[in-house]
Design a protein around this motif. Structure first.
Motif, PDB file in Angstrom:
ATOM      1  N   ALA A 194       0.813  -1.224   0.000  1.00  0.00           N
ATOM      2  CA  ALA A 194       0.000   0.000   0.000  1.00  0.00           C
ATOM      3  C   ALA A 194       0.845   1.271   0.000  1.00  0.00           C
ATOM      4  CB  ALA A 194      -0.937  -0.005   1.200  1.00  0.00           C
ATOM      5  N   ASP A 198      -1.905   2.390  -5.122  1.00  0.00           N
ATOM      6  CA  ASP A 198      -3.120   3.034  -4.623  1.00  0.00           C
ATOM      7  C   ASP A 198      -3.750   2.215  -3.494  1.00  0.00           C
ATOM      8  OD1 ASP A 198      -5.378   5.040  -4.954  1.00  0.00           O
ATOM      9  OD2 ASP A 198      -6.434   3.151  -5.286  1.00  0.00           O
ATOM     10  N   ALA A 199      -4.021   2.861  -2.361  1.00  0.00           N
ATOM     11  CA  ALA A 199      -4.499   2.174  -1.157  1.00  0.00           C
ATOM     12  C   ALA A 199      -5.839   1.470  -1.379  1.00  0.00           C
ATOM     13  CB  ALA A 199      -4.612   3.163  -0.002  1.00  0.00           C
ATOM     14  N   LYS A 200      -6.739   2.100  -2.142  1.00  0.00           N
ATOM     15  CA  LYS A 200      -8.040   1.472  -2.401  1.00  0.00           C
ATOM     16  C   LYS A 200      -7.890   0.188  -3.206  1.00  0.00           C
ATOM     17  CE  LYS A 200     -10.896   5.658  -2.198  1.00  0.00           C
ATOM     18  NZ  LYS A 200     -11.834   6.527  -2.957  1.00  0.00           N
ATOM     19  N   ARG A 201      -6.991   0.228  -4.188  1.00  0.00           N
ATOM     20  CA  ARG A 201      -6.757  -0.972  -5.003  1.00  0.00           C
ATOM     21  C   ARG A 201      -6.165  -2.094  -4.154  1.00  0.00           C
ATOM     22  NH1 ARG A 201      -3.648  -0.237 -10.607  1.00  0.00           N
ATOM     23  NH2 ARG A 201      -5.563   0.987 -10.928  1.00  0.00           N
ATOM     24  N   ALA A 203      -6.529  -2.480  -0.960  1.00  0.00           N
ATOM     25  CA  ALA A 203      -7.581  -2.939  -0.045  1.00  0.00           C
ATOM     26  C   ALA A 203      -8.493  -3.950  -0.743  1.00  0.00           C
ATOM     27  CB  ALA A 203      -8.394  -1.756   0.459  1.00  0.00           C
ATOM     28  N   SER A 204      -8.782  -3.689  -2.013  1.00  0.00           N
ATOM     29  CA  SER A 204      -9.601  -4.622  -2.784  1.00  0.00           C
ATOM     30  C   SER A 204      -8.874  -5.948  -2.973  1.00  0.00           C
ATOM     31  CB  SER A 204      -9.944  -3.999  -4.142  1.00  0.00           C
ATOM     32  OG  SER A 204     -10.663  -4.911  -4.946  1.00  0.00           O
ATOM     33  N   TRP A 205      -7.569  -5.871  -3.309  1.00  0.00           N
ATOM     34  CA  TRP A 205      -6.782  -7.093  -3.451  1.00  0.00           C
ATOM     35  C   TRP A 205      -6.740  -7.869  -2.141  1.00  0.00           C
ATOM     36  CZ3 TRP A 205      -1.957  -4.424  -6.088  1.00  0.00           C
ATOM     37  CH2 TRP A 205      -2.291  -4.070  -7.403  1.00  0.00           C
ATOM     38  N   LYS A 207      -8.873  -7.877   0.309  1.00  0.00           N
ATOM     39  CA  LYS A 207     -10.173  -8.491   0.575  1.00  0.00           C
ATOM     40  C   LYS A 207     -10.344  -9.787  -0.225  1.00  0.00           C
ATOM     41  CE  LYS A 207     -15.161  -7.567   0.367  1.00  0.00           C
ATOM     42  NZ  LYS A 207     -16.199  -6.572  -0.018  1.00  0.00           N
TER      43      LYS A 207
END
Length: 338
Positions: A194, A198-201, A203-205, A207
């Motif tokens: 992270a 990108d932190a959102k990407r 986070a999705s990975w 999950k």
């Protein structure tokens, strides 16, 4: 079937046609006809028989896993079409990414609920990967030196393919036998990642990876409770892979070429590893090239090598595509879980 998959078929056919043209342009047609006319028909039938048997053992593995006390009766065709549909979508998508989703779709079409279908596929995947792990390790230990001595360039690609396969299998084994540790390590790696992505990407990975870890672990616990079913499925998977890996040897038999089964099979397993690093649907181009390079030591004439390569590619690749198209078209009767 959407346009993306049709483009995959077109790309595969175009590359394969180009490879064949390049190989055949300097070889007289008469010489190829002579090789083709002398093919052993019994051996040729056995080549196709081994491929069909491989699909049959895989389908039987799924049928065994799906069998339960309240399971409704489903046709043999319903299970047999699952591996051939997987073969089709593995062939026309980069890195074989379409295989698993297509199997899930096929199982839902036959009436198995989506969650249960996913569970069955995960169990089959676990068994398959464990068996493949041992096959790859044994092959690298016993046969890699032979390839490294004769084909240094290909040996490097095979080693990379081996590392790709083993890293994914190692992750699976870690999940099965060190569940808590694997989740902790994954969280640490994602936190580190992270900082650069990108932190959102990320986070999705994270999950998605955590969901897969949980799924693998839960299904492995189910398998541990059904030891007889586990052993039977492992045996069926070994037979599936033995049939598939033995196809090049049987092609040499059909071409009336004497060779050692162990050496030929080791070469075929290494080609499978190499194909993992070719990011084109079906590893087109790379598969044909590696087959010719590695099997030149068994086949003395260029004509026989080209015919053998064509038979191998057709049986292990295009034959599955043809069967998969039929499997996709002719859907079984839908029998819903009780």
């Amino acid at each position: 079937m959407n346009k993306k998959y049709l483009w995959g078929i077109i790309i595969v056919l175009s590359i394969s046609a180009g490879v064949l043209y390049f190989d055949l342009r300097n070889i007289p047609i008469r010489q190829l006809q002579h090789v083709a006319q002398n093919i052993n028909p019994v051996g040729l039938l056995l080549v196709f028989g081994l491929m069909l048997a491989s699909y049959l053992f895989e389908a039987t593995t799924l049928a065994v896993l799906a069998k339960s006390q309240n399971e409704p009766q489903r046709s043999k065709w319903a299970f047999f079409r699952i591996p051939i549909i997987q073969a089709l979508f593995n062939a026309i998508t980069p890195m074989s990414t379409g295989g698993q989703p297509s199997q899930l779709a096929a199982m839902i079409q036959m009436g198995i609920e989506g969650g249960r279908a996913t569970s069955l596929l995960v169990m089959k995947f676990i068994i398959y990967q464990v068996v493949v792990f041992f096959a790859y390790v044994v092959t690298i230990i016993t046969g890699f030196q032979m390839v490294a001595t004769k084909f240094a360039g290909l040996a490097l690609l095979i080693a990379i393919g081996f590392l790709i396969h083993i890293s994914s299998i190692a992750f699976l084994l870690a999940t099965l036998f060190a569940y808590t540790w694997t989740k902790k390590v994954t969280n640490v790696l994602m936190t580190f990642l992270a900082k650069f992505v990108d932190a959102k990407r990320v986070a999705s990975w994270q999950k998605n990876v955590m969901a897969k870890i949980d799924s693998f672990y839960q299904e492995s616990q189910k398998l541990k409770k059904e030891k007889k079913k586990l052993l039977l499925c492992c045996g069926l998977t070994i037979l599936q892979l033995l049939c598939f890996y033995s196809i090049p040897f049987m092609i040499l038999v059909a071409l009336n070429i004497s060779a050692d089964w162990i050496n030929v099979t080791q070469m075929n397993i290494m080609i499978t590893m190499l194909m993992a690093v070719v990011p084109i649907p079906g590893a087109s181009g790379g598969a044909e090239y590696s087959f010719q390079k590695l099997f030149a030591s068994f086949v003395s004439s260029k004509e026989s090598l080209i015919v053998g390569m064509f038979l191998w590619r057709f049986v292990t690749y295009f034959f599955g595509m043809i069967l998969g198209i039929w499997g996709w078209i002719f859907k079984p009767k839908r029998v819903v879980d009780q």
